[in-house]
Write an enzyme that holds these catalytic residues in place. Structure first.
Site, PDB file in Angstrom:
ATOM      1  N   CYS A 230       6.121   0.593   8.654  1.00  0.00           N
ATOM      2  CA  CYS A 230       4.741   0.136   8.879  1.00  0.00           C
ATOM      3  C   CYS A 230       3.846   1.360   9.117  1.00  0.00           C
ATOM      4  CB  CYS A 230       4.665  -0.805  10.074  1.00  0.00           C
ATOM      5  SG  CYS A 230       5.856  -2.160  10.034  1.00  0.00           S
TER       6      CYS A 230
ATOM      7  N   CYS B  52       8.195  -5.155   1.367  1.00  0.00           N
ATOM      8  CA  CYS B  52       7.713  -6.207   2.274  1.00  0.00           C
ATOM      9  C   CYS B  52       6.401  -6.802   1.788  1.00  0.00           C
ATOM     10  CB  CYS B  52       7.557  -5.682   3.694  1.00  0.00           C
ATOM     11  SG  CYS B  52       6.233  -4.479   3.889  1.00  0.00           S
TER      12      CYS B  52
ATOM     13  N   CYS C  81       1.120  -6.220   8.188  1.00  0.00           N
ATOM     14  CA  CYS C  81       1.603  -6.788   9.441  1.00  0.00           C
ATOM     15  C   CYS C  81       0.824  -6.214  10.620  1.00  0.00           C
ATOM     16  CB  CYS C  81       3.091  -6.483   9.596  1.00  0.00           C
ATOM     17  SG  CYS C  81       3.402  -4.770   9.989  1.00  0.00           S
TER      18      CYS C  81
HETATM   19 FE1  FES Z   1       5.998  -4.035   6.130  1.00  0.00          FE
HETATM   20 FE2  FES Z   1       4.873  -3.857   8.597  1.00  0.00          FE
HETATM   21  S1  FES Z   1       6.425  -5.284   7.900  1.00  0.00           S
HETATM   22  S2  FES Z   1       4.265  -2.880   6.772  1.00  0.00           S
END
Ligand code: FES
Length: 175
Positions: A109, A36, A65
């Site tokens: 996350c 991500c 995020c």
């Molecule tokens: Fe990847 Fe939160 S979307 S760390």
């Protein structure tokens, strides 16, 4: 993400705790999720308490995020006063604290926070480790530029720089 969790995350990031570089830290850990593109760095400072070496303060910077910021805010509070071993004994789900259980798409996350914490608590990293941050797909929080600039400059804080890219096979990284 359900409404209740969304509101808790929003509440946590409205006034995040322990965000920013800890200048005189004893250790630092940096973790990135190549999937991500989020990154998180955690600094830790210890103190002696009744013959034990406990975490005096932990801070973080995130190019990540909102959920990662919310979890890091809670986790850095949670590990205060604990020894490194006690903090390392915490599980991913413990770190999200008052946020409660995270949905499957958001567990990574919390794993990002856990990874940075483990990286810092496992000792100083390799200051010669290459830094190769990925761009974030979400808005960068206040202070995130400092982390990225620091990484780009190969500017290792005291204690050394260790970047660990987490393997992540979570299928969905969107909110
Ligand atoms: Fe990847 Fe939160 S979307 S760390």
């Amino acid at each position: 993400m359900n409404k209740d969790l969304e509101e808790k995350v929003r509440e946590a990031i409205r006034n995040p705790r322990n965000m920013g570089e800890l200048k005189d830290a004893d250790a630092v850990g940096t973790v990135g999720n190549s999937d991500c593109g989020e990154m998180l760095r955690m600094w830790v400072k210890y103190r002696e308490e009744k013959g034990r070496k406990v975490i005096d303060q932990a801070t973080f910077q995130s190019f990540g995020c909102e959920t990662a910021i919310a979890v890091a805010s809670m986790a850095t509070e949670m590990i205060r006063g604990k020894t490194a071993d006690e903090a390392l004994a915490l599980k991913t789900e413990d770190l999200s604290g008052e946020l409660g259980p995270l949905p499957p798409m958001k567990i990574h996350c919390a794993e990002l926070v856990e990874g940075a914490m483990r990286s810092a608590l496992d000792g100083p990293g390799d200051a010669t480790a290459p830094a190769s941050p990925s761009p974030s797909k979400e808005a960068a929080p206040t202070g995130a530029g400092n982390l990225i600039e620091s990484l780009n400059a190969g500017n290792a804080p005291s204690g050394g720089l260790k970047i660990v890219m987490l393997d992540d096979d979570s299928p969905d990284k969107s909110d």
